[in-house]
Write a protein that holds these residues in place. Sequence first.
Motif, PDB file in Angstrom:
ATOM      1  N   ASN A   1       0.817  -1.218   0.000  1.00  0.00           N
ATOM      2  CA  ASN A   1       0.000   0.000   0.000  1.00  0.00           C
ATOM      3  C   ASN A   1       0.845   1.260   0.000  1.00  0.00           C
ATOM      4  OD1 ASN A   1      -2.609  -1.152  -0.018  1.00  0.00           O
ATOM      5  ND2 ASN A   1      -2.466  -1.613   2.152  1.00  0.00           N
ATOM      6  N   LEU A   2       1.970   1.239   0.717  1.00  0.00           N
ATOM      7  CA  LEU A   2       2.835   2.413   0.755  1.00  0.00           C
ATOM      8  C   LEU A   2       3.426   2.696  -0.623  1.00  0.00           C
ATOM      9  CD1 LEU A   2       4.175   4.629   2.377  1.00  0.00           C
ATOM     10  CD2 LEU A   2       6.007   3.028   2.971  1.00  0.00           C
TER      11      LEU A   2
ATOM     12  N   GLY B   1      -3.801  15.403 -12.694  1.00  0.00           N
ATOM     13  CA  GLY B   1      -4.912  16.128 -12.086  1.00  0.00           C
ATOM     14  C   GLY B   1      -6.178  15.313 -11.973  1.00  0.00           C
ATOM     15  N   SER B   2      -6.077  13.996 -12.179  1.00  0.00           N
ATOM     16  CA  SER B   2      -7.254  13.121 -12.143  1.00  0.00           C
ATOM     17  C   SER B   2      -7.795  12.993 -10.723  1.00  0.00           C
ATOM     18  CB  SER B   2      -6.882  11.741 -12.691  1.00  0.00           C
ATOM     19  OG  SER B   2      -7.909  10.812 -12.437  1.00  0.00           O
ATOM     20  N   GLY B   3      -9.085  13.310 -10.569  1.00  0.00           N
ATOM     21  CA  GLY B   3      -9.699  13.158  -9.257  1.00  0.00           C
ATOM     22  C   GLY B   3      -9.765  11.706  -8.835  1.00  0.00           C
ATOM     23  N   ALA B   4     -10.036  10.815  -9.797  1.00  0.00           N
ATOM     24  CA  ALA B   4     -10.100   9.390  -9.483  1.00  0.00           C
ATOM     25  C   ALA B   4      -8.737   8.879  -9.017  1.00  0.00           C
ATOM     26  CB  ALA B   4     -10.568   8.599 -10.699  1.00  0.00           C
ATOM     27  N   MET B   5      -7.661   9.349  -9.683  1.00  0.00           N
ATOM     28  CA  MET B   5      -6.326   8.909  -9.292  1.00  0.00           C
ATOM     29  C   MET B   5      -5.946   9.453  -7.920  1.00  0.00           C
ATOM     30  SD  MET B   5      -3.860   6.999 -10.179  1.00  0.00           S
ATOM     31  CE  MET B   5      -4.007   6.736 -11.939  1.00  0.00           C
ATOM     32  N   LEU B   6      -6.304  10.712  -7.654  1.00  0.00           N
ATOM     33  CA  LEU B   6      -6.025  11.279  -6.334  1.00  0.00           C
ATOM     34  C   LEU B   6      -6.855  10.578  -5.259  1.00  0.00           C
ATOM     35  CD1 LEU B   6      -5.852  15.085  -7.209  1.00  0.00           C
ATOM     36  CD2 LEU B   6      -3.957  13.598  -6.534  1.00  0.00           C
ATOM     37  N   SER B   7      -8.081  10.186  -5.608  1.00  0.00           N
ATOM     38  CA  SER B   7      -8.913   9.441  -4.660  1.00  0.00           C
ATOM     39  C   SER B   7      -8.287   8.092  -4.352  1.00  0.00           C
ATOM     40  CB  SER B   7     -10.320   9.242  -5.246  1.00  0.00           C
ATOM     41  OG  SER B   7     -10.967  10.470  -5.434  1.00  0.00           O
ATOM     42  N   GLU B   8      -7.738   7.450  -5.380  1.00  0.00           N
ATOM     43  CA  GLU B   8      -7.073   6.178  -5.173  1.00  0.00           C
ATOM     44  C   GLU B   8      -5.797   6.346  -4.341  1.00  0.00           C
ATOM     45  OE1 GLU B   8      -7.339   2.670  -5.957  1.00  0.00           O
ATOM     46  OE2 GLU B   8      -9.317   3.511  -5.636  1.00  0.00           O
ATOM     47  N   ALA B   9      -5.114   7.481  -4.503  1.00  0.00           N
ATOM     48  CA  ALA B   9      -3.942   7.753  -3.672  1.00  0.00           C
ATOM     49  C   ALA B   9      -4.347   7.875  -2.202  1.00  0.00           C
ATOM     50  CB  ALA B   9      -3.249   9.031  -4.141  1.00  0.00           C
ATOM     51  N   ALA B  10      -5.454   8.604  -1.973  1.00  0.00           N
ATOM     52  CA  ALA B  10      -5.970   8.719  -0.597  1.00  0.00           C
ATOM     53  C   ALA B  10      -6.393   7.352  -0.069  1.00  0.00           C
ATOM     54  CB  ALA B  10      -7.144   9.687  -0.570  1.00  0.00           C
ATOM     55  N   HIS B  11      -6.973   6.542  -0.939  1.00  0.00           N
ATOM     56  CA  HIS B  11      -7.358   5.180  -0.575  1.00  0.00           C
ATOM     57  C   HIS B  11      -6.147   4.395  -0.088  1.00  0.00           C
ATOM     58  CE1 HIS B  11      -9.477   1.222  -2.052  1.00  0.00           C
ATOM     59  NE2 HIS B  11      -8.996   1.117  -0.828  1.00  0.00           N
ATOM     60  N   SER B  12      -5.055   4.458  -0.836  1.00  0.00           N
ATOM     61  CA  SER B  12      -3.849   3.702  -0.461  1.00  0.00           C
ATOM     62  C   SER B  12      -3.204   4.261   0.802  1.00  0.00           C
ATOM     63  CB  SER B  12      -2.843   3.716  -1.625  1.00  0.00           C
ATOM     64  OG  SER B  12      -3.356   3.009  -2.730  1.00  0.00           O
ATOM     65  N   VAL B  13      -3.265   5.585   0.975  1.00  0.00           N
ATOM     66  CA  VAL B  13      -2.747   6.178   2.218  1.00  0.00           C
ATOM     67  C   VAL B  13      -3.551   5.671   3.411  1.00  0.00           C
ATOM     68  CG1 VAL B  13      -2.518   8.324   3.522  1.00  0.00           C
ATOM     69  CG2 VAL B  13      -1.777   8.233   1.135  1.00  0.00           C
ATOM     70  N   ALA B  14      -4.886   5.639   3.247  1.00  0.00           N
ATOM     71  CA  ALA B  14      -5.741   5.122   4.319  1.00  0.00           C
ATOM     72  C   ALA B  14      -5.410   3.665   4.621  1.00  0.00           C
ATOM     73  CB  ALA B  14      -7.211   5.263   3.927  1.00  0.00           C
ATOM     74  N   ASP B  15      -5.173   2.884   3.575  1.00  0.00           N
ATOM     75  CA  ASP B  15      -4.833   1.474   3.782  1.00  0.00           C
ATOM     76  C   ASP B  15      -3.495   1.325   4.492  1.00  0.00           C
ATOM     77  OD1 ASP B  15      -7.156   0.741   2.572  1.00  0.00           O
ATOM     78  OD2 ASP B  15      -6.260   0.077   0.683  1.00  0.00           O
ATOM     79  N   THR B  16      -2.537   2.200   4.159  1.00  0.00           N
ATOM     80  CA  THR B  16      -1.229   2.144   4.828  1.00  0.00           C
ATOM     81  C   THR B  16      -1.370   2.465   6.310  1.00  0.00           C
ATOM     82  OG1 THR B  16      -0.151   2.828   2.774  1.00  0.00           O
ATOM     83  CG2 THR B  16       1.134   3.021   4.798  1.00  0.00           C
ATOM     84  N   ILE B  17      -2.163   3.500   6.623  1.00  0.00           N
ATOM     85  CA  ILE B  17      -2.419   3.844   8.027  1.00  0.00           C
ATOM     86  C   ILE B  17      -3.100   2.675   8.731  1.00  0.00           C
ATOM     87  CG2 ILE B  17      -3.694   5.375   9.570  1.00  0.00           C
ATOM     88  CD1 ILE B  17      -3.370   7.573   7.457  1.00  0.00           C
ATOM     89  N   THR B  18      -4.001   2.028   8.014  1.00  0.00           N
ATOM     90  CA  THR B  18      -4.703   0.868   8.574  1.00  0.00           C
ATOM     91  C   THR B  18      -3.722  -0.232   8.959  1.00  0.00           C
ATOM     92  OG1 THR B  18      -6.716   1.297   7.306  1.00  0.00           O
ATOM     93  CG2 THR B  18      -6.364  -0.969   8.052  1.00  0.00           C
ATOM     94  N   GLU B  19      -2.737  -0.502   8.095  1.00  0.00           N
ATOM     95  CA  GLU B  19      -1.764  -1.561   8.406  1.00  0.00           C
ATOM     96  C   GLU B  19      -0.941  -1.208   9.639  1.00  0.00           C
ATOM     97  OE1 GLU B  19      -2.646  -3.908   6.762  1.00  0.00           O
ATOM     98  OE2 GLU B  19      -3.536  -2.902   5.055  1.00  0.00           O
ATOM     99  N   VAL B  20      -0.589   0.063   9.788  1.00  0.00           N
ATOM    100  CA  VAL B  20       0.159   0.497  10.978  1.00  0.00           C
ATOM    101  C   VAL B  20      -0.679   0.251  12.236  1.00  0.00           C
ATOM    102  CG1 VAL B  20       1.167   2.477  12.176  1.00  0.00           C
ATOM    103  CG2 VAL B  20       1.530   2.196   9.714  1.00  0.00           C
ATOM    104  N   LEU B  21      -1.963   0.581  12.151  1.00  0.00           N
ATOM    105  CA  LEU B  21      -2.852   0.362  13.293  1.00  0.00           C
ATOM    106  C   LEU B  21      -3.031  -1.127  13.588  1.00  0.00           C
ATOM    107  CD1 LEU B  21      -5.569   3.044  12.461  1.00  0.00           C
ATOM    108  CD2 LEU B  21      -3.909   3.126  14.332  1.00  0.00           C
ATOM    109  N   LEU B  22      -3.090  -1.944  12.543  1.00  0.00           N
ATOM    110  CA  LEU B  22      -3.232  -3.389  12.750  1.00  0.00           C
ATOM    111  C   LEU B  22      -1.974  -3.981  13.371  1.00  0.00           C
ATOM    112  CD1 LEU B  22      -5.094  -4.525   9.504  1.00  0.00           C
ATOM    113  CD2 LEU B  22      -6.041  -4.182  11.792  1.00  0.00           C
ATOM    114  N   LEU B  23      -0.804  -3.505  12.950  1.00  0.00           N
ATOM    115  CA  LEU B  23       0.447  -3.974  13.569  1.00  0.00           C
ATOM    116  C   LEU B  23       0.483  -3.583  15.046  1.00  0.00           C
ATOM    117  CD1 LEU B  23       3.134  -3.232  10.824  1.00  0.00           C
ATOM    118  CD2 LEU B  23       2.423  -5.476  11.674  1.00  0.00           C
ATOM    119  N   THR B  24       0.009  -2.373  15.355  1.00  0.00           N
ATOM    120  CA  THR B  24      -0.094  -1.947  16.758  1.00  0.00           C
ATOM    121  C   THR B  24      -1.033  -2.865  17.521  1.00  0.00           C
ATOM    122  OG1 THR B  24       0.265   0.357  16.084  1.00  0.00           O
ATOM    123  CG2 THR B  24      -0.651  -0.023  18.276  1.00  0.00           C
TER     124      THR B  24
END
Length: 341
Positions: free
Chosen positions: A26-27, A41-64
């Motif tokens: 995800n990172l 400048g694609s909104g869909a691509m930026l949304s997917e970037a935010a999606h992957s950032v959220a997933d990366t944060i999720t993995e950090v929380l799951l490891l915790t």
Amino acid sequence: MSEESAKSGGSGGESTLTVLLAGGVNLAIAVMKLIAGIITGSGAMLSEAAHSVADTITEVLLLTALKRSARPADRVHPFGYGKERYFWSLLAAVSIFASGAMFALYEGISTLFGHGEAQSTSLLSYIVLAVAFLLEGTSWVQAVRQVVRESKAENQSLWAYLRLIDDPTPKTVLFEDSAALIGLLLAFGGIGLHQLTGSEIWDGIASIAIGLLLACVAYLLGRTNRGLLVGRQAHPRLVRAIRDHLSGAPEIEAVVDLQTMLMGTDQVLVCTRVDFDDSLGAADLERACVRLASELAERFNDVTEVFIEPVPRSDPELRATVLARYGDVAERWNKSSQAPQ
């Protein structure tokens, strides 16, 4: 859980591998999507970037969650820290909604109403989406392998296992990876239709669809962890097996009440009220309680704490309490000690 369920250490090790693999993937994907989103400048691509950032944060929380829930019991927390896994997993669900869904919805609405950045289509977008799909697929396969293997070990269908699972980690990774793959297809469709039609509306629609997808996943995971945090009973099959074991003890005439609660992954608290044979003396009663508690812990790997309370089955207040808790199921009790589920 069945009698043959593995100790928490084994499943915990595979859960850690699943989370680490998903986090690394995800990172890397988040960086690629962000670069492509800024360039096009694609909104869909930026949304997917935010999606992957959220997933990366999720993995950090799951490891915790995995690390903190493994701490042994102490004076402050005599039942251990098993429920910390549910708390951090709940925060992971909140992260998916706050970091991913909200940003994707914002990008989509901004694009639809003409307030987004100027967009251009580029071969880079398709390359990034294709590479991301391959990487996400690798993480998804690992998550699927874990839940399929564990569901087979429990003699359950995949859907029944996911519904009754007491370890939210593999479920979280599976759901977020599945959402990631679907989100990539939505982004691909939005960018492709934008290129074919020249209208940015399709890109905005894709962003909104990604946001709604993430909100749905966050809700499902949040509901799972809410139930576990509140205090869900153990698997019904385990409850029945415990009841049958207690009912078969020669000292017990009736199992009046049986309560179980998940204290963490592979950690079950058992509280039962039983009507013992009136001919037993105090010493016999004490020895029977100790023996039965030991037998339950040895026979069922998940049982970590057992409390047995001697009570008369005819007590009206106790019977009213049990009837209020279990409803019509309690009416099917009989003298052979059939307890409610």
